[in-house]
Design a protein around this motif. Structure first.
Motif, PDB file in Angstrom:
ATOM      1  N   VAL A  33       0.838  -1.199   0.000  1.00 18.71           N
ATOM      2  CA  VAL A  33       0.000   0.000   0.000  1.00 18.71           C
ATOM      3  C   VAL A  33       0.876   1.253   0.000  1.00 18.71           C
ATOM      4  CG1 VAL A  33      -1.696   1.326   1.304  1.00 18.71           C
ATOM      5  CG2 VAL A  33      -1.909  -1.148   1.154  1.00 18.71           C
ATOM      6  N   CYS A  34       1.925   1.226   0.787  1.00 16.97           N
ATOM      7  CA  CYS A  34       2.829   2.377   0.832  1.00 16.97           C
ATOM      8  C   CYS A  34       3.505   2.596  -0.516  1.00 16.97           C
ATOM      9  CB  CYS A  34       3.873   2.175   1.930  1.00 16.97           C
ATOM     10  SG  CYS A  34       3.180   2.148   3.604  1.00 16.97           S
ATOM     11  N   ARG A  35       3.876   1.499  -1.167  1.00 20.36           N
ATOM     12  CA  ARG A  35       4.482   1.631  -2.496  1.00 20.36           C
ATOM     13  C   ARG A  35       3.491   2.195  -3.500  1.00 20.36           C
ATOM     14  NH1 ARG A  35       6.621  -3.420  -1.243  1.00 20.36           N
ATOM     15  NH2 ARG A  35       5.120  -4.451  -2.620  1.00 20.36           N
ATOM     16  N   MET A  36       2.239   1.728  -3.415  1.00 14.83           N
ATOM     17  CA  MET A  36       1.203   2.265  -4.306  1.00 14.83           C
ATOM     18  C   MET A  36       1.056   3.769  -4.117  1.00 14.83           C
ATOM     19  SD  MET A  36      -1.955  -0.394  -4.473  1.00 14.83           S
ATOM     20  CE  MET A  36      -2.841   0.798  -5.457  1.00 14.83           C
ATOM     21  N   PHE A  37       1.096   4.184  -2.862  1.00 12.99           N
ATOM     22  CA  PHE A  37       0.987   5.608  -2.558  1.00 12.99           C
ATOM     23  C   PHE A  37       2.102   6.386  -3.242  1.00 12.99           C
ATOM     24  CE2 PHE A  37       1.742   9.432  -0.152  1.00 12.99           C
ATOM     25  CZ  PHE A  37       0.483   9.882   0.177  1.00 12.99           C
ATOM     26  N   MET A  38       3.316   5.922  -3.085  1.00  9.07           N
ATOM     27  CA  MET A  38       4.463   6.648  -3.615  1.00  9.07           C
ATOM     28  C   MET A  38       4.501   6.606  -5.146  1.00  9.07           C
ATOM     29  SD  MET A  38       5.875   7.968  -0.996  1.00  9.07           S
ATOM     30  CE  MET A  38       7.393   8.571  -1.731  1.00  9.07           C
ATOM     31  N   GLN A  39       3.952   5.543  -5.748  1.00 10.63           N
ATOM     32  CA  GLN A  39       4.002   5.398  -7.191  1.00 10.63           C
ATOM     33  C   GLN A  39       2.834   6.083  -7.906  1.00 10.63           C
ATOM     34  OE1 GLN A  39       4.297   1.157  -7.767  1.00 10.63           O
ATOM     35  NE2 GLN A  39       6.356   1.050  -6.875  1.00 10.63           N
ATOM     36  N   GLN A  47       4.900   4.958   8.083  1.00 16.87           N
ATOM     37  CA  GLN A  47       5.755   4.462   7.010  1.00 16.87           C
ATOM     38  C   GLN A  47       5.765   5.420   5.824  1.00 16.87           C
ATOM     39  OE1 GLN A  47       7.868   2.083   6.923  1.00 16.87           O
ATOM     40  NE2 GLN A  47       8.337   2.000   4.738  1.00 16.87           N
ATOM     41  N   ILE A  48       4.597   5.978   5.499  1.00 15.30           N
ATOM     42  CA  ILE A  48       4.520   6.920   4.376  1.00 15.30           C
ATOM     43  C   ILE A  48       5.286   8.196   4.700  1.00 15.30           C
ATOM     44  CG2 ILE A  48       2.923   8.445   3.140  1.00 15.30           C
ATOM     45  CD1 ILE A  48       0.984   6.105   3.038  1.00 15.30           C
ATOM     46  N   ARG A  49       5.174   8.675   5.929  1.00 18.22           N
ATOM     47  CA  ARG A  49       5.949   9.859   6.317  1.00 18.22           C
ATOM     48  C   ARG A  49       7.444   9.592   6.160  1.00 18.22           C
ATOM     49  NH1 ARG A  49       2.382   9.717  10.867  1.00 18.22           N
ATOM     50  NH2 ARG A  49       0.641  11.180  10.612  1.00 18.22           N
ATOM     51  N   PHE A  50       7.876   8.405   6.556  1.00 20.83           N
ATOM     52  CA  PHE A  50       9.291   8.051   6.424  1.00 20.83           C
ATOM     53  C   PHE A  50       9.698   8.048   4.953  1.00 20.83           C
ATOM     54  CE2 PHE A  50      12.430   4.680   5.626  1.00 20.83           C
ATOM     55  CZ  PHE A  50      13.506   5.168   6.363  1.00 20.83           C
ATOM     56  N   LEU A  51       8.873   7.456   4.099  1.00 21.55           N
ATOM     57  CA  LEU A  51       9.189   7.403   2.669  1.00 21.55           C
ATOM     58  C   LEU A  51       9.232   8.799   2.060  1.00 21.55           C
ATOM     59  CD1 LEU A  51       7.006   4.318   1.617  1.00 21.55           C
ATOM     60  CD2 LEU A  51       9.496   4.400   1.888  1.00 21.55           C
ATOM     61  N   LEU A  52       8.319   9.645   2.498  1.00 17.61           N
ATOM     62  CA  LEU A  52       8.289  11.014   1.960  1.00 17.61           C
ATOM     63  C   LEU A  52       9.505  11.825   2.405  1.00 17.61           C
ATOM     64  CD1 LEU A  52       4.494  11.879   2.349  1.00 17.61           C
ATOM     65  CD2 LEU A  52       5.742  11.488   0.217  1.00 17.61           C
TER      66      LEU A  52
END
Length: 517
Positions: free
Chosen positions: A202-208, A294-299
């Motif tokens: 899900v996190c990857r989908m968000f970033m992509q 996790q999304i905050r970390f990726l961002l």
């Protein structure tokens, strides 16, 4: 013979979603009211039908098929006692954890208990022996179709238990003229026992995604209402993928905006279908806070241009909100409170529903408690009072006049202590009704709808041993809030701020105009 389907929309939506959820077998019983459903199942190339006349036997036929296939099987019956005859098989399926899908045709609701043939209350007839029971509408518009779609999805997402889908059908029954089934949105449940990599996916989908948006519901949606107002019809800001965590969203404007998105994935612990934006496609049973972290970390590692676009807009609005100097009003009161509040993170801030929580959305930059489960005005004061009884820190409740007077017995309580502080915003009526476009045309607005009054809290405070403060000017309000925040005393303290509802409305509108300048 050309395959055509019933002209009943709820029947076609049901049929299409049975196929979408992978259901391929149906036991069908005779009857006229369920004939449109049976017809659809028989002409649908993805579903095999097995006729059984006796409903008691039909239920067990479907049970045995499901046992063998290890997948859901439909059993379809007509209206009336036909449904009740399925009860033994459904009870057995319940205790064996077998996914039986009971589909019952029904008469229109208006004819139940009117001595018409084959009518009885069907929606909850199988009681606790089904995990989910839904009664479909007969759709007449887009919202009705969305509702029907959502209900069928909710039922078919249930695993390892029987469910009941009740389908009212209005005469005429036998109009088979629809060339194809509708393309229906499938909502998929990803349960908690799914491997952990799903959350990473899900996190990857968000970033992509080209235009992803993370929306956290309650406790706060700070400044997003103003952001959406400024965005207007600018398509650059419309997300294509929404990840929704948390609870309810205060802003109606934001909810309508997010209905423009292509799809929404929701993450919540119970795995509930909360289709707030009418475009939900996946429900993940899990901790939304873990996904958000996790999304905050990726961002932080790789900023996303669409997220940056929104961050810049919200930052601009917050700067404008901080710079705006409102005239004496409820808006000015909350701005002063939030800019001078104690910094102790352990303090509990409760905002009541209606205008109070909307004002918090503008200026609060911290966790806010609010009863947004159902959004009623009752009980806001009692909830904050109960919080204060078991807290060692100060607890603040910001509340409007109608909500306060409705719940005044929260102060009739021997448990309250000096850590409970109340900011009462009194403009003599339900001020939010001034904001509803069109209602000003009704002579009933102020006295009957907004419940205009001339009540104060002074007497209530005196009889309950609550320290009472009041303010009617900017200076008095600021001094009162300073006292409310810092006075050390062993009894609760209440500050009643009197404002004019029309002036509150004018300032609120001027604030939005200032943001656009």
């Amino acid at each position: 013979m050309r395959k055509v389907y019933s002209n009943k929309q709820n029947v076609n939506i049901l049929t299409a979603l049975l196929v979408a959820h992978g259901i391929r077998h149906a036991v069908v019983c005779p009857g006229s009211r369920n004939a449109p459903i049976v017809h659809n199942l028989s002409v649908c190339p993805d579903i095999s039908c097995y006729p059984v006349t006796d409903e008691r036997s039909a239920g067990f036929y479907a049970l045995g098929m499901s046992q063998c296939l290890k997948e859901p099987v439909v059993v379809c019956v007509t209206s009336g006692t036909a449904l009740l005859n399925l009860a033994p098989a459904v009870a057995e399926a319940y205790y064996q954890h077998i996914p039986l899908v009971v589909v019952s045709a029904d008469r229109p609701q208006a004819w139940i208990d009117q001595l018409d043939g084959q009518t009885l209350p069907q929606p909850d007839a199988l009681g606790r022996f089904v995990r989910r029971a839904v009664a479909l509408p007969e759709p007449h518009d887009a919202e009705g179709c969305w509702y029907c779609n959502r209900l069928v999805n909710e039922a078919l997402m249930v695993r390892q238990a029987p469910v009941h889908i009740n389908v009212p059908i209005t005469e005429p029954l036998f109009d088979f003229t629809v060339a194809a089934l509708p393309h229906e949105r499938k909502i998929e449940l990803i349960p908690a026992d799914t491997p952990p990599h799903v959350l990473s996916h899900v996190c990857r989908m968000f970033m992509q995604s080209k235009r992803p948006m993370l929306i956290a519901g309650q406790p706060l949606n700070a400044n997003l209402d103003e952001a959406v107002a400024l965005v207007g019809d600018d398509g650059r800001y419309v997300p294509d993928f929404v990840l929704y965590i948390g609870g309810a969203i205060v802003s109606k404007r934001l909810k309508h905006f997010l209905r423009k998105a292509k799809e929404t994935w929701a993450v919540n612990d119970p795995g509930e279908v909360n289709d707030t934006f009418q475009n939900l496609t996946h429900v993940i049973q899990g901790d939304g806070a873990v996904v958000a972290d996790q999304i905050r970390f990726l961002l932080e590692q790789q900023p996303h241009p669409f997220v940056t676009l929104w961050d810049e807009l919200v930052a601009k609005i917050r700067a404008a909100a901080d710079a705006y100097q409102p005239a004496y009003s409820q808006l000015a009161t909350i701005k002063f409170l939030e800019s001078h509040k104690v910094s102790d993170p352990l303090c509990g801030f409760h905002y009541a529903n209606s205008m109070a929580i909307r004002l918090a959305n503008i200026y609060a930059r911290h966790h806010v408690w609010c009863n947004r489960g159902v959004n009623g005005i009752e009980g806001s004061l009692s909830t904050a009072a109960g919080f204060s009884v078991v807290s060692d820190e100060k607890v603040f409740c910001v509340i409007g006049d109608l909500s306060f007077f409705y719940d005044q017995n929260a102060l009739w309580n021997q448990n309250l202590r000096g850590n409970f502080r109340i900011l009462l915003l009194n403009n003599g009526k339900g001020g939010i009704f001034n904001m509803l476009h069109g209602l000003e045309q009704s002579p009933a607005r102020d006295r009957l709808v907004a419940a205009a009054h001339h009540t104060t809290a002074e007497g209530i405070c005196q009889q309950n041993g609550v320290v009472y403060l009041k303010a009617s000017t900017m200076a008095e309000m600021q001094q009162g809030i300073d006292t409310l925040l810092h006075l050390e005393i062993d009894r609760p303290v209440l500050l009643e701020v009197f404002t004019d509802a029309d002036e509150d409305e004018r300032v609120f509108k001027d604030y939005y105009s200032a943001l656009a300048r």
